[in-house]
Design a protein around this motif. Structure first.
Motif, PDB file in Angstrom:
ATOM      1  N   PRO A  43       0.809  -1.222   0.000  1.00 31.38           N
ATOM      2  CA  PRO A  43       0.000   0.000   0.000  1.00 31.38           C
ATOM      3  C   PRO A  43       0.843   1.273   0.000  1.00 31.38           C
ATOM      4  N   ASP A  44       1.968   1.265   0.693  1.00 35.11           N
ATOM      5  CA  ASP A  44       2.839   2.444   0.703  1.00 35.11           C
ATOM      6  C   ASP A  44       3.409   2.732  -0.683  1.00 35.11           C
ATOM      7  N   LEU A  45       3.525   1.704  -1.509  1.00 36.02           N
ATOM      8  CA  LEU A  45       4.087   1.874  -2.849  1.00 36.02           C
ATOM      9  C   LEU A  45       3.033   2.274  -3.876  1.00 36.02           C
ATOM     10  N   GLY A  46       1.748   2.153  -3.504  1.00 41.19           N
ATOM     11  CA  GLY A  46       0.703   2.616  -4.411  1.00 41.19           C
ATOM     12  C   GLY A  46      -0.342   1.598  -4.803  1.00 41.19           C
ATOM     13  N   ALA A  47      -0.355   0.414  -4.177  1.00 38.59           N
ATOM     14  CA  ALA A  47      -1.303  -0.631  -4.557  1.00 38.59           C
ATOM     15  C   ALA A  47      -2.405  -0.777  -3.524  1.00 38.59           C
ATOM     16  N   ALA A  48      -3.602  -1.104  -4.002  1.00 40.33           N
ATOM     17  CA  ALA A  48      -4.618  -1.652  -3.125  1.00 40.33           C
ATOM     18  C   ALA A  48      -4.328  -3.146  -2.999  1.00 40.33           C
ATOM     19  N   VAL A  49      -4.630  -3.718  -1.848  1.00 41.72           N
ATOM     20  CA  VAL A  49      -4.322  -5.133  -1.623  1.00 41.72           C
ATOM     21  C   VAL A  49      -5.599  -5.865  -1.241  1.00 41.72           C
ATOM     22  N   THR A  50      -5.819  -7.007  -1.883  1.00 39.40           N
ATOM     23  CA  THR A  50      -6.918  -7.885  -1.487  1.00 39.40           C
ATOM     24  C   THR A  50      -6.363  -9.257  -1.152  1.00 39.40           C
ATOM     25  N   HIS A  51      -6.951  -9.884  -0.154  1.00 38.99           N
ATOM     26  CA  HIS A  51      -6.514 -11.231   0.240  1.00 38.99           C
ATOM     27  C   HIS A  51      -7.453 -12.308  -0.303  1.00 38.99           C
ATOM     28  N   ASP A  52      -8.547 -11.910  -0.919  1.00 38.68           N
ATOM     29  CA  ASP A  52      -9.508 -12.867  -1.464  1.00 38.68           C
ATOM     30  C   ASP A  52      -9.951 -12.385  -2.837  1.00 38.68           C
ATOM     31  N   ILE A  53      -9.430 -13.005  -3.872  1.00 37.69           N
ATOM     32  CA  ILE A  53      -9.718 -12.564  -5.238  1.00 37.69           C
ATOM     33  C   ILE A  53     -11.197 -12.707  -5.574  1.00 37.69           C
ATOM     34  N   GLU A  54     -11.906 -13.593  -4.875  1.00 35.81           N
ATOM     35  CA  GLU A  54     -13.319 -13.803  -5.180  1.00 35.81           C
ATOM     36  C   GLU A  54     -14.181 -12.621  -4.756  1.00 35.81           C
ATOM     37  N   THR A  55     -13.655 -11.735  -3.940  1.00 39.17           N
ATOM     38  CA  THR A  55     -14.423 -10.540  -3.555  1.00 39.17           C
ATOM     39  C   THR A  55     -14.418  -9.487  -4.657  1.00 39.17           C
ATOM     40  N   LEU A  56     -13.588  -9.657  -5.674  1.00 41.69           N
ATOM     41  CA  LEU A  56     -13.510  -8.707  -6.778  1.00 41.69           C
ATOM     42  C   LEU A  56     -14.519  -9.094  -7.856  1.00 41.69           C
ATOM     43  N   ALA A  57     -15.166  -8.116  -8.434  1.00 37.05           N
ATOM     44  CA  ALA A  57     -16.188  -8.377  -9.443  1.00 37.05           C
ATOM     45  C   ALA A  57     -15.564  -8.903 -10.727  1.00 37.05           C
ATOM     46  N   ASP A  58     -16.216  -9.883 -11.332  1.00 33.93           N
ATOM     47  CA  ASP A  58     -15.762 -10.367 -12.637  1.00 33.93           C
ATOM     48  C   ASP A  58     -15.864  -9.237 -13.663  1.00 33.93           C
ATOM     49  N   GLY A  59     -14.924  -9.212 -14.603  1.00 35.17           N
ATOM     50  CA  GLY A  59     -14.981  -8.229 -15.682  1.00 35.17           C
ATOM     51  C   GLY A  59     -14.678  -6.804 -15.273  1.00 35.17           C
ATOM     52  N   SER A  60     -13.911  -6.618 -14.171  1.00 35.76           N
ATOM     53  CA  SER A  60     -13.727  -5.256 -13.660  1.00 35.76           C
ATOM     54  C   SER A  60     -12.328  -4.688 -13.864  1.00 35.76           C
ATOM     55  N   PHE A  61     -11.434  -5.406 -14.556  1.00 39.75           N
ATOM     56  CA  PHE A  61     -10.071  -4.919 -14.731  1.00 39.75           C
ATOM     57  C   PHE A  61      -9.690  -4.895 -16.209  1.00 39.75           C
ATOM     58  N   ASP A  62      -8.941  -3.870 -16.583  1.00 40.85           N
ATOM     59  CA  ASP A  62      -8.470  -3.745 -17.963  1.00 40.85           C
ATOM     60  C   ASP A  62      -7.306  -4.683 -18.260  1.00 40.85           C
ATOM     61  N   ILE A  63      -6.458  -4.924 -17.248  1.00 39.25           N
ATOM     62  CA  ILE A  63      -5.227  -5.696 -17.436  1.00 39.25           C
ATOM     63  C   ILE A  63      -5.049  -6.638 -16.244  1.00 39.25           C
ATOM     64  N   VAL A  64      -4.623  -7.860 -16.522  1.00 41.85           N
ATOM     65  CA  VAL A  64      -4.193  -8.787 -15.477  1.00 41.85           C
ATOM     66  C   VAL A  64      -2.721  -9.115 -15.696  1.00 41.85           C
ATOM     67  N   LEU A  65      -1.926  -8.974 -14.643  1.00 41.88           N
ATOM     68  CA  LEU A  65      -0.519  -9.369 -14.659  1.00 41.88           C
ATOM     69  C   LEU A  65      -0.392 -10.576 -13.739  1.00 41.88           C
ATOM     70  N   ASP A  66      -0.050 -11.726 -14.291  1.00 41.15           N
ATOM     71  CA  ASP A  66      -0.039 -12.950 -13.492  1.00 41.15           C
ATOM     72  C   ASP A  66       1.318 -13.621 -13.519  1.00 41.15           C
ATOM     73  N   SER A  67       1.899 -13.838 -12.340  1.00 41.88           N
ATOM     74  CA  SER A  67       3.162 -14.572 -12.235  1.00 41.88           C
ATOM     75  C   SER A  67       3.021 -15.805 -11.353  1.00 41.88           C
TER      76      SER A  67
END
Length: 307
Positions: free
Chosen positions: A174-198
């Motif tokens: 958060p100090d660097l500029g990100a919101a953080v979630t611990h449960d991806i299922e709480t995020l709405a489907d279809g709500s992000f322009d880009i996914v970065l997955d590693s």
């Protein structure tokens, strides 16, 4: 001279041992190494049975003898990125075109932490395109690459959300500029322009559902050791599409590595890029820190000093 060499022993992958001193070619400088950082490829290569790999992809040192073909002069403090490793040693022979002067206002620790992780972050976001006003969902951001992805994306006007387990070292994000979630299922489907997955595996596969129609999925790692499984019937429900791209950070040539690293160091000199260095230690602690890395317990980067 002394250098880190593989032991072949699980749980203690490296020791400090004696190796031959490097001989320089005309286009190479002799660099006395003072600091190096650990990267996940160091652990992966050292874990291969029978490996002869010597760690040290990113380092900082002082030019002892300049290349006859030019480059930084003796006494110059330089950063270097060696994809094949070998910089975790008292001295290294380095092509002059790979040496980047370190600005006076940038510490050795920060300069050593930047190269691989910073290059991946910079090139990954360049592949994503214009970021101002766009939303990004990112996995695997608690390590070295993630901290730079977050800072660079936020600086370009993106809104980035990082998915992190509560057991991961995520508190600096958060100090660097990100919101953080611990449960991806709480995020709405279809709500992000880009996914970065590693991470891949179930987490990365779920992240794909969070893409907006026409979104971009950039896959650049598989930390979970489990593959992506994408349900295209669900993803394309309603006719929407997505772009799936496997990102590889490797540059076209040594000069691009040097140019991009110089740009990162300039951002650091301006105070616009910092490194979360969770571990500073003498290089005799390398084996223990590699074990911490293997279990996902390293926060940010680990930087070690060479005596």
């Amino acid at each position: 001279m002394r250098a880190l060499i593989p032991t072949g022993r699980t749980g203690h992958l490296v020791d400090i041992g004696e190796v031959e001193s490097p001989q320089t070619a005309p286009d190479e400088a002799l660099v006395r190494i003072t600091h190096f950082s650990l990267n996940r490829p160091d652990f992966l290569y050292l874990s291969n049975p029978g490996t002869s790999y010597r760690p040290g992809i990113d380092a900082v040192g002082v030019v002892e003898r300049a290349a006859t073909a030019g480059g930084p002069t003796p006494g110059s403090r330089v950063a270097l990125h060696l994809p094949a490793g070998g910089a975790a040693a008292q001295y290294a022979a380095v092509p002059a075109r790979r040496l980047v002067p370190v600005p006076d206002t940038v510490s050795c620790e920060l300069a050593a932490a930047l190269p691989l992780a910073g290059l991946v972050a910079r090139r990954l976001l360049a592949r994503a395109g214009a970021l101002d006003g766009r939303t990004i969902l990112a996995t695997g951001m608690s390590g070295g690459v993630g901290q730079f992805v977050v800072q660079l994306a936020a600086a370009e006007g993106a809104r980035i959300t990082a998915v992190a387990a509560t057991s991961e070292p995520w508190h600096h994000l958060p100090d660097l500029g990100a919101a953080v979630t611990h449960d991806i299922e709480t995020l709405a489907d279809g709500s992000f322009d880009i996914v970065l997955d590693s991470v891949a595996g179930p987490l990365g596969s779920t992240a794909a559902r969070k893409l907006a129609p026409g979104g971009l999925f950039l896959w650049f790692g598989q930390a979970s050791s489990r593959p992506l499984t994408l349900d295209f019937f669900t993803l394309f429900e309603g006719g929407q599409g997505l772009t799936l791209h496997h990102f590889v950070y490797l540059a076209a040539d040594d000069h691009q590595d040097a140019d991009d690293l110089a740009a990162l160091l300039e951002l650091a000199a301006q105070g616009r890029l910092r490194a979360e260095i969770g571990h500073r230690a003498h290089w005799s602690h390398t084996a223990a820190l590699l074990e911490e890395m293997a279990h996902g317990r390293l926060r940010g980067k680990a930087v070690l000093t060479v005596d």
